[in-house]
Design a protein around this motif. Sequence first.
Motif, PDB file in Angstrom:
ATOM      1  N   LYS A  64      -4.810  13.740  -2.547  1.00 10.83           N
ATOM      2  CA  LYS A  64      -6.083  14.474  -2.504  1.00 10.83           C
ATOM      3  C   LYS A  64      -6.080  15.576  -3.554  1.00 10.83           C
ATOM      4  N   ARG A  65      -4.973  16.272  -3.652  1.00 14.77           N
ATOM      5  CA  ARG A  65      -4.866  17.361  -4.624  1.00 14.77           C
ATOM      6  C   ARG A  65      -4.947  16.835  -6.056  1.00 14.77           C
ATOM      7  N   ILE A  66      -4.263  15.740  -6.336  1.00  9.10           N
ATOM      8  CA  ILE A  66      -4.322  15.138  -7.670  1.00  9.10           C
ATOM      9  C   ILE A  66      -5.754  14.699  -7.976  1.00  9.10           C
ATOM     10  N   GLY A  67      -6.403  14.055  -7.008  1.00  5.25           N
ATOM     11  CA  GLY A  67      -7.786  13.606  -7.200  1.00  5.25           C
ATOM     12  C   GLY A  67      -8.717  14.772  -7.473  1.00  5.25           C
TER      13      GLY A  67
ATOM     14  N   HIS B 179       2.076  12.523   1.326  1.00  7.90           N
ATOM     15  CA  HIS B 179       1.556  11.844   0.140  1.00  7.90           C
ATOM     16  C   HIS B 179       0.025  11.838   0.109  1.00  7.90           C
ATOM     17  N   THR B 180      -0.597  11.743   1.264  1.00  8.97           N
ATOM     18  CA  THR B 180      -2.059  11.766   1.318  1.00  8.97           C
ATOM     19  C   THR B 180      -2.580  13.097   0.792  1.00  8.97           C
TER      20      THR B 180
ATOM     21  N   LEU C 146       0.833  -1.204   0.000  1.00  8.80           N
ATOM     22  CA  LEU C 146       0.000   0.000   0.000  1.00  8.80           C
ATOM     23  C   LEU C 146       0.871   1.259   0.000  1.00  8.80           C
ATOM     24  N   LEU C 147       1.913   1.259   0.806  1.00 14.02           N
ATOM     25  CA  LEU C 147       2.794   2.419   0.880  1.00 14.02           C
ATOM     26  C   LEU C 147       3.568   2.612  -0.430  1.00 14.02           C
ATOM     27  N   GLN C 148       3.952   1.519  -1.071  1.00 12.71           N
ATOM     28  CA  GLN C 148       4.618   1.632  -2.365  1.00 12.71           C
ATOM     29  C   GLN C 148       3.638   2.165  -3.416  1.00 12.71           C
ATOM     30  N   LEU C 149       2.398   1.711  -3.369  1.00 12.23           N
ATOM     31  CA  LEU C 149       1.386   2.231  -4.295  1.00 12.23           C
ATOM     32  C   LEU C 149       1.137   3.718  -4.042  1.00 12.23           C
ATOM     33  N   MET C 150       1.160   4.105  -2.775  1.00 13.21           N
ATOM     34  CA  MET C 150       0.992   5.516  -2.407  1.00 13.21           C
ATOM     35  C   MET C 150       2.077   6.358  -3.075  1.00 13.21           C
TER      36      MET C 150
ATOM     37  N   ILE D 114      -7.181   6.588  -6.723  1.00 15.71           N
ATOM     38  CA  ILE D 114      -6.883   7.536  -5.640  1.00 15.71           C
ATOM     39  C   ILE D 114      -7.869   7.426  -4.472  1.00 15.71           C
ATOM     40  N   PRO D 115      -9.183   7.436  -4.716  1.00 20.84           N
ATOM     41  CA  PRO D 115     -10.095   7.331  -3.560  1.00 20.84           C
ATOM     42  C   PRO D 115      -9.871   6.049  -2.744  1.00 20.84           C
TER      43      PRO D 115
END
Length: 192
Positions: free
Chosen positions: A132-135, A127-128, A84-88, A100-101
């Motif tokens: 959020k900004r990218i989403g 990263h969160t 999950l952290l690598q995907l983040m 993203i969601p």
Amino acid sequence: MPLLFTRLLPLSAALLLISGCAEVDPGVKERFPSMHNSAPVVRSDVDDLLDFGANLANISVAARAEICRPMVKRQKESPETGILLQLMVGRLLSDTCGDIPKLLEDLADISTSNMSDDRLPKLIAIHTEALKRIGSTHKKLSTLERKQKTVQNVLESKENVGSKKDESRLLREKLDAIRTMEKQLDETSEGK
């Protein structure tokens, strides 16, 4: 002793050459060790995540997709915090690193209180917010694209109405010209 040394030197050199040629592309395996092990050991400390992100940033978009797709699949099948952290980290660099969601939802479920590295919650927070900004940007872009299509459709329909008016005006003019020609023909045939 020198005779033994001279016989062993070429043999040891040959063994080194053979072992050095055994692996075709060692760079990929070094950069992404978790992708090549049958039972991946994913470490989740900050340095490993930074290394993963830097390595991912230094490869092509297609290669990133090849790295991310199996990770997303693996995360769906058996969720792991390390993946999950690598995907983040990867999602900042590639759209193929997950939704993203869903990532934000999973990241919110991580308990940062019992992490061994106190820098990791900070990295997750950064990263969160970036995700959020990218989403949000993706949503705004989608809305603008929909509005643009709507405006484009309205303009095209107005152009069609305008062009239909022009067509009917041209047809009337042609019809009037034909009537005028008929009258002239009738007048010339009556005059004879």
